[in-house]
Scaffold this active site. Sequence first.
Site, PDB file in Angstrom:
ATOM      1  N   HIS A 122     -11.263  20.389  52.371  1.00  0.00           N
ATOM      2  CA  HIS A 122     -12.022  20.383  53.627  1.00  0.00           C
ATOM      3  C   HIS A 122     -11.156  19.926  54.804  1.00  0.00           C
ATOM      4  O   HIS A 122     -11.537  20.127  55.954  1.00  0.00           O
ATOM      5  CB  HIS A 122     -13.269  19.499  53.506  1.00  0.00           C
ATOM      6  N   ASP A 143     -10.285  10.113  48.400  1.00  0.00           N
ATOM      7  CA  ASP A 143     -10.771   9.092  47.475  1.00  0.00           C
ATOM      8  C   ASP A 143     -12.130   9.460  46.882  1.00  0.00           C
ATOM      9  O   ASP A 143     -12.459   9.055  45.765  1.00  0.00           O
ATOM     10  CB  ASP A 143     -10.805   7.705  48.120  1.00  0.00           C
ATOM     11  N   GLU A 192     -10.713  20.854  28.864  1.00  0.00           N
ATOM     12  CA  GLU A 192     -10.640  22.257  29.277  1.00  0.00           C
ATOM     13  C   GLU A 192     -10.568  22.436  30.791  1.00  0.00           C
ATOM     14  O   GLU A 192      -9.939  23.381  31.281  1.00  0.00           O
ATOM     15  CB  GLU A 192     -11.840  23.035  28.718  1.00  0.00           C
TER      16      GLU A 192
END
Length: 618
Positions: free
Chosen positions: A70, A147, A368
């Site tokens: 973002h 974070d 995975e």
Amino acid sequence: MNQLHQFLAHKAYNLRVSSLVEPAHAGSGHPTTCLSAADIVAVLFFHIMKYDPKVFENPNADRFILSKGHASALLYAVWKEVGLLSEQDLLTYREFNSVLEGHPTFRFPYTEAATGSLGIGLSIGVGEALAAKIDKRDYKTYVLLGDGEIAEGCVWEAAELASYNALENLIAIIDCNRLGQSDATMIGYHADVYAQRFTAFGFTSYVVDGHDIAALLDVFKKAHAVTGKPVAIIAKTVKGYGLEGIENKNGYHGKAFTQKELPALLAHLKERFADAVEASKDYAQQWSPTLPKAEAPIEKQPHISFRNAAYTKGDKVATRKAYGQALQAIGDACSQVVSLDGDVKNSTYAEIFGDAHPDRFVQCFIAEQNMVSMAVGMQRRGKIPFVSTFGAFFTRAHDQIRMAAIGQSPLRLVGSHAGVSIGQDGPSQMALEDIALMRALPESVVLYPSDATSAYALVGCMANHHDGISYLRTTRMETPTLYDIHEPFTIGGCKVLKESDADVACVVAAGVTLHEALKAYEMLKKEGILISVIDLYSIKPLDVDTLIRLGIKSGDLIITVEDHYQEGGLGEAVCSALADTGIVVRSLAVTKLPRSGKPEELLAWCGIDAQAIVNLIK
């Protein structure tokens, strides 16, 4: 402040200006998260990293991954400062025809990873760092994380494997600005807690003031001196840094300031960073990035020719074993091929490749999500990755697969133990949703071979497919070999195995159910009833022309049979392709929750065996 420090502070100031201008002009974006990381990015791009802006794909260049996607305005701002974008380019931010998308994609040529779904950047970085280790290259991979995304489990999957592989060329930078999207993070400003956790996972960890240029330079110097371990730098920063009244305040995430507000904000920045507005002209003019050793970009789309299969018609061989054998042959022919497996190599048969090429086999253990995004990173650095696990377990990594598709990464995914035919292990191990999940991906390929010959050939097709994700579905049980080893197979093809001028229906199947269809053919033939049979080994894309031709010829009736849930599977793919053709499509599929049992019991109980086909046709 010496000339270097002033120059870097000046660049950070410019990054902040652009990070405000871009979202304001677009009317949307995330400026405050850009402001917190501007000093870090300035230090990286204008002093720490070695790269050549004119040859971005130089295989020896350091790599930068913006995991907190973002903050895309900051990424575009830094490339403008490097000299590869103009002020006018930045004003196209988030526009329909612009390559400067709201979250980075490869439409922007200086993107290292398509990000935006948080938590995947470190895994991609692990893949890139491991590729460097395999190729004995000395580039470093820097990953900038928010974070907030540290709450994602995939981050810790990546951290564990980075430590396991002693990736000293991987440096994770956590922008610890305390605030997430809607609330404060769980750890807040306790940067030492992040440091302790990364240290516990085997990293060398440092805490630093993320707005102190001198401290940042020093901590990167320390990071470069670390051997045998990856590094985590927890940079304490302030969200919205530089804007009084907005700094460290909740409620500004994803909030672009208006163009009306912009002049006052820019004036405030100019006053706040007065010492950084101007840099030494001599230093600025002399600056250029530290260049890596010159080398042409790696060829990412080689055509691989490899030895033929060695099967005989009638031999019983599991398609999962044929996958391992084909992968070894492809690996013998091309050193760019790598195999990643999730601790099931003795079930997927990836161990065949691993035994032949241990330096190019990556044990990813039971993680995975990390495995898939690692493969994205390895592909970015010129590898041709094949990723294998039980088909059912790819579901937990579907977000990572989806992001790989958004990044147009040509991953080769192989899911074994498909369908109820795996037997007694029960429903938790049965891939029954995988075709639907993989079909839904943009530009994906979905393949489902029924015998060893077709599986072997289709693995080769995947190796030479570079235009998106390809998925191969394999089965646990052994099945008879149907095809001669010289039979050609192509993505988008199918095989007509039975056909006459008196067919009352066309049965379309793949994998295990193809063998059931052939049994049904023999049962019906004894009663004087003829059907055509299609092996639809390529479920996406489909050979629509052959389906229409055989459907019309077979009484305008097609019956699909699949070892998969009805929703999103082979049957729905055929129905969609034949809409408005006048051909009736009836579907036999798994429609209830399976249980443990013998394969033949389960195929019968689910109504997808030969007898069920016979019953429906009669």
